[in-house]
Write an enzyme that holds these catalytic residues in place. Structure first.
Site, short mmCIF file in Angstrom:
data_model
loop_
_atom_site.label_atom_id
_atom_site.label_comp_id
_atom_site.label_asym_id
_atom_site.label_seq_id
_atom_site.Cartn_x
_atom_site.Cartn_y
_atom_site.Cartn_z
N SER A 321 0.91 -1.44 -0.09
CA SER A 321 0.02 0.01 0.09
C SER A 321 0.86 1.34 -0.06
O SER A 321 0.59 2.38 -0.71
CB SER A 321 -1.11 -0.10 1.35
OG SER A 321 -1.74 1.32 1.39
N TRP A 324 2.25 1.68 -3.43
CA TRP A 324 1.09 2.07 -4.22
C TRP A 324 1.17 3.55 -4.37
O TRP A 324 0.94 4.37 -5.33
CB TRP A 324 -0.21 1.76 -3.98
CG TRP A 324 -1.40 2.16 -4.65
CD1 TRP A 324 -1.71 1.34 -5.95
CD2 TRP A 324 -1.91 3.43 -4.70
NE1 TRP A 324 -2.77 2.36 -6.43
CE2 TRP A 324 -3.08 3.22 -5.62
CE3 TRP A 324 -2.06 4.45 -3.77
CZ2 TRP A 324 -3.99 4.57 -5.74
CZ3 TRP A 324 -3.05 5.39 -3.63
CH2 TRP A 324 -3.64 5.44 -4.67
N HIS A 325 1.49 4.39 -3.15
CA HIS A 325 1.44 5.59 -3.12
C HIS A 325 2.56 6.42 -3.95
O HIS A 325 2.36 7.54 -4.07
CB HIS A 325 1.28 6.23 -1.67
CG HIS A 325 0.07 5.87 -0.93
ND1 HIS A 325 -0.45 4.80 -0.51
CD2 HIS A 325 -0.92 6.90 -0.66
CE1 HIS A 325 -1.39 4.80 0.09
NE2 HIS A 325 -1.88 6.02 -0.29
N GLY A 326 3.62 5.66 -4.03
CA GLY A 326 4.63 6.46 -4.67
C GLY A 326 5.95 5.66 -4.98
O GLY A 326 6.14 4.85 -4.25
N PHE A 477 -0.29 10.47 -7.21
CA PHE A 477 -0.29 8.89 -7.30
C PHE A 477 -1.24 8.29 -8.58
O PHE A 477 -1.20 6.91 -8.57
CB PHE A 477 -1.07 8.50 -6.09
CG PHE A 477 -0.23 9.07 -4.83
CD1 PHE A 477 1.28 9.14 -4.75
CD2 PHE A 477 -0.96 9.70 -3.98
CE1 PHE A 477 1.91 10.10 -3.70
CE2 PHE A 477 -0.32 10.44 -2.81
CZ PHE A 477 1.13 10.48 -2.81
#
Length: 477
Positions: A321, A324-326, A477
Site C-alpha cells: 500500500s 502504491w502511493h509513490g 499517485f
C-alpha cells in the site's frame, strides 16, 4: 482540470445542463456523452495520456468477454494478460526510474560499478486509480462475482467517469458499472445533496488543506531552521492538510457524481476520530484499503493460518500500500511503520475492538476515548512525516528534532487563522461524524433561512480564500 479551478466551475454547469436538458430520456446518449466529457476532463492535463486509459479500457473490455466464454485453463491466461498489461503500464510509468536508481545505489554500495539509463517519464495523472478500477473488473469476472458487460460505451464510461477518475474513490465494477445500465432521472433532492457535499469538499480543500499547506511547506522545506515544537505543529498540520486535501477531493467527486444520478462509495469516515490504528485504516481511504483487503490480503490467507503468516500478510499489505502511493523509499517506510503500529493489535487480537463510531450514543467522548483518539492521531501524524519528507534522511532529521527536548519550545511560527479554522472544522466533523459527510444533516436543526445563510457563508469564505490553485496531493499517485 482541477476541481478548485475556474475551468471546472465553467465545465461542470455546462455538462450538467446538456446532460439533463438534452439527453434526459436517452440512456445510451447519456453514457456516450459522459464518456466524451470524461475524456475531455482527463485530456485537459495532457491529451497524450488518453491513449493509456483507452488501451486499458479496451483490453479489459475484451478480456472480460473472453473470461466469460473460455474454459478454465484459458481463463487464467486472459486474467494474466489483463494483469500484465495494466500493471506493466503502471510499473513502467510510475516505477521504472525508481528501480533503476535503486539498482545503481545497491551496486555502488557494494563497490560494483553499474550504469543504467533513466528516462524522462511523466507520470500520467490518476493512473494508479483507474488501473486498480479496471483490474477489479477482470478479477471479479474471473471469480464469477460479476458478469461482463457487452456494451463497450458503458464500460469505457465506467473506467473514465470524470468525477472520480483522477483520485478516486476507486470504484468496484459491481457498484458503479450497473448504474450505467439503469435509467437515470433528475432528482432535485439528490442534486441538492450533491451540491452540499461539493461545498463541504471545497471547504476542506481550500480552507483547511490549502491554508495548512502554506505553513507545512515552509516548515518542511526549512526544517533544519526550526525547533521541535515548530516541527511537531508542522506534522500535525500536514496530517490535516492531507486529510482535507484528499477527503475533500472525494467529497467533491461523490457530490458531482450525485448530480448526474450516480452513487459512489464513501472514501473517508472521520478517520481522525479513530481509537486505534486498525480503526483508522478502516476509515481512511476506504476504497483503497478494501481493494487491498479483497484482492491481496484475503488471497494471501488473510487472518487465517499461523501467527507467522498473519504477521507476514499484514506487513505485505501495508508495504505494498505504501509503494502504491509513490515510487520512493519514504512511502515504503511509511507503509512499514503503519504495519508496526498495527502489529500489537494483531498479536493481542484487539484489531476489531472499535467497529462502531466513537461516542455513538453520546454527545461527547469519554476521557479514555479522547486519550485513544489523541494517541492514534499522533501516531498517524508522525508516520505522515515520513510520507511528506523529501527522503529518508530528511524524515530522520525531522523526527529527531520532534523527539528532542526542543519539542517543548513554543512554535516559532503560529498560524492563528489556520488553527481557528481547524477548531471550527473539528467541531463540525464531530457533530456530523455519523453521516456520509459532516454537513449532510448537522445544520438541519436550524431553520431553513438560517441553514441556507450558513451555506452562503461557506461559499463566501471559499471564494475569499480561493485562487491559490494548489494541486491535490493525490494527483501524484
Amino acid at each position: 482540470m482541477l476541481f478548485n479551478s475556474l475551468d471546472f466551475a465553467i465545465f461542470l454547469p455546462l455538462v450538467f445542463i446538456f446532460y439533463w436538458f438534452f439527453l434526459n430520456k436517452n440512456l445510451k446518449l447519456q453514457n456516450f456523452f459522459l464518456l466524451v466529457v470524461s475524456y475531455i476532463f482527463y485530456g485537459w492535463w495532457d491529451w497524450r495520456f488518453l491513449a493509456l486509459i483507452f488501451i486499458s479500457s479496451v483490453v479489459d473490455y475484451f478480456v472480460g468477454l473472453k473470461l466469460r466464454e473460455s474454459e478454465d485453463l484459458n481463463r487464467k491466461y486472459y486474467l494474466y494478460l489483463s494483469l500484465f498489461i495494466n500493471l506493466g503500464l503502471l510499473g513502467f510509468f510510475k516505477y521504472y526510474n525508481f528501480f533503476i536508481s535503486s539498482f545503481i545505489d545497491t551496486f555502488t554500495f557494494f563497490g560494483i560499478p553499474f550504469e543504467a539509463t533513466s528516462l524522462k517519464i511523466i507520470l500520467p495523472v490518476g493512473i494508479s486509480f483507474y488501473t486498480f478500477q479496471t483490474l477489479s473488473y477482470t478479477i471479479d469476472i474471473y471469480k464469477n462475482k460479476l458478469k461482463p458487460t457487452k456494451d463497450i460505451v458503458q464500460f469505457m464510461a465506467f473506467v473514465s467517469f470524470f468525477p472520480q477518475l483522477v483520485a478516486g474513490p476507486i470504484e468496484r465494477a459491481t457498484n458503479l458499472l450497473p448504474q450505467f445500465a439503469k435509467e437515470r432521472k433528475f432528482n432535485y433532492l439528490k442534486a441538492v445533496d450533491g451540491l452540499k457535499q461539493i461545498l463541504w469538499g471545497l471547504f476542506k480543500k481550500i480552507i483547511i488543506a490549502d491554508n495548512c499547506a502554506e505553513y507545512v511547506n515552509l516548515v518542511f522545506d526549512n526544517s533544519a531552521d526550526y525547533n521541535g515544537g515548530t516541527l511537531l505543529l508542522g506534522a500535525i498540520l500536514f496530517a490535516f492538510q492531507i486529510y482535507g486535501d484528499f477527503s475533500g477531493y472525494s467529497d467533491i467527486a461523490i457530490g458531482t457524481a450525485r448530480l448526474f444520478g450516480f452513487n459512489l462509495t464513501q472514501n473517508f469516515a472521520v478517520p481522525y476520530f479513530s481509537r486505534d490504528i486498525a480503526e483508522f485504516w478502516r476509515r481512511w481511504h476506504i476504497s483503497l484499503s478494501t481493494w487491498f483487503r479483497d484482492y491481496l490480503y484475503i488471497p494471501l490467507g488473510g487472518s487465517r493460518g499461523s501467527l507467522f503468516k498473519k504477521i507476514r500478510n499484514i506487513f505485505i499489505i501495508f508495504v505494498v500500500s505504501g509503494f502504491w502511493h509513490g515510487a520512493a523509499w519514504t512511502f515504503i517506510v511509511w507503509g512499514f511503520l503503519n504495519a508496526c503500529y498495527f502489529l500489537p493489535l494483531l498479536l493481542f487480537n484487539t484489531n476489531r475492538d472499535n467497529l462502531g463510531i466513537v461516542a455513538e450514543e453520546k454527545v461527547f467522548p469519554s476521557i479514555k476515548e479522547v486519550y485513544n483518539m489523541t494517541t492514534t492521531f499522533i501516531l498517524a501524524a508522525l508516520a505522515f512525516v515520513v510520507f511528506r519528507a523529501d527522503n529518508i534522511g530528511h524524515a530522520y532529521a525531522y523526527l529527531s528534532k520532534v523527539f528532542s527536548l526542543s519539542v517543548i519550545n513554543y512554535p516559532e511560527l503560529l498560524p492563528i487563522k489556520t488553527i481557528l479554522f481547524l477548531i471550527g472544522f473539528i467541531i463540525i466533523e464531530w457533530f456530523g461524524r455519523k453521516e456520509g459527510y459532516a454537513i449532510e444533516k448537522v445544520f438541519n436543526v436550524c431553520s431553513k433561512p438560517l441553514r441556507w445563510g450558513i451555506y452562503y457563508v461557506f461559499i463566501l469564505i471559499i471564494l475569499y480564500f480561493s485562487g491559490k490553485n494548489q494541486d491535490f496531493i493525490y494527483f501524484q499517485f
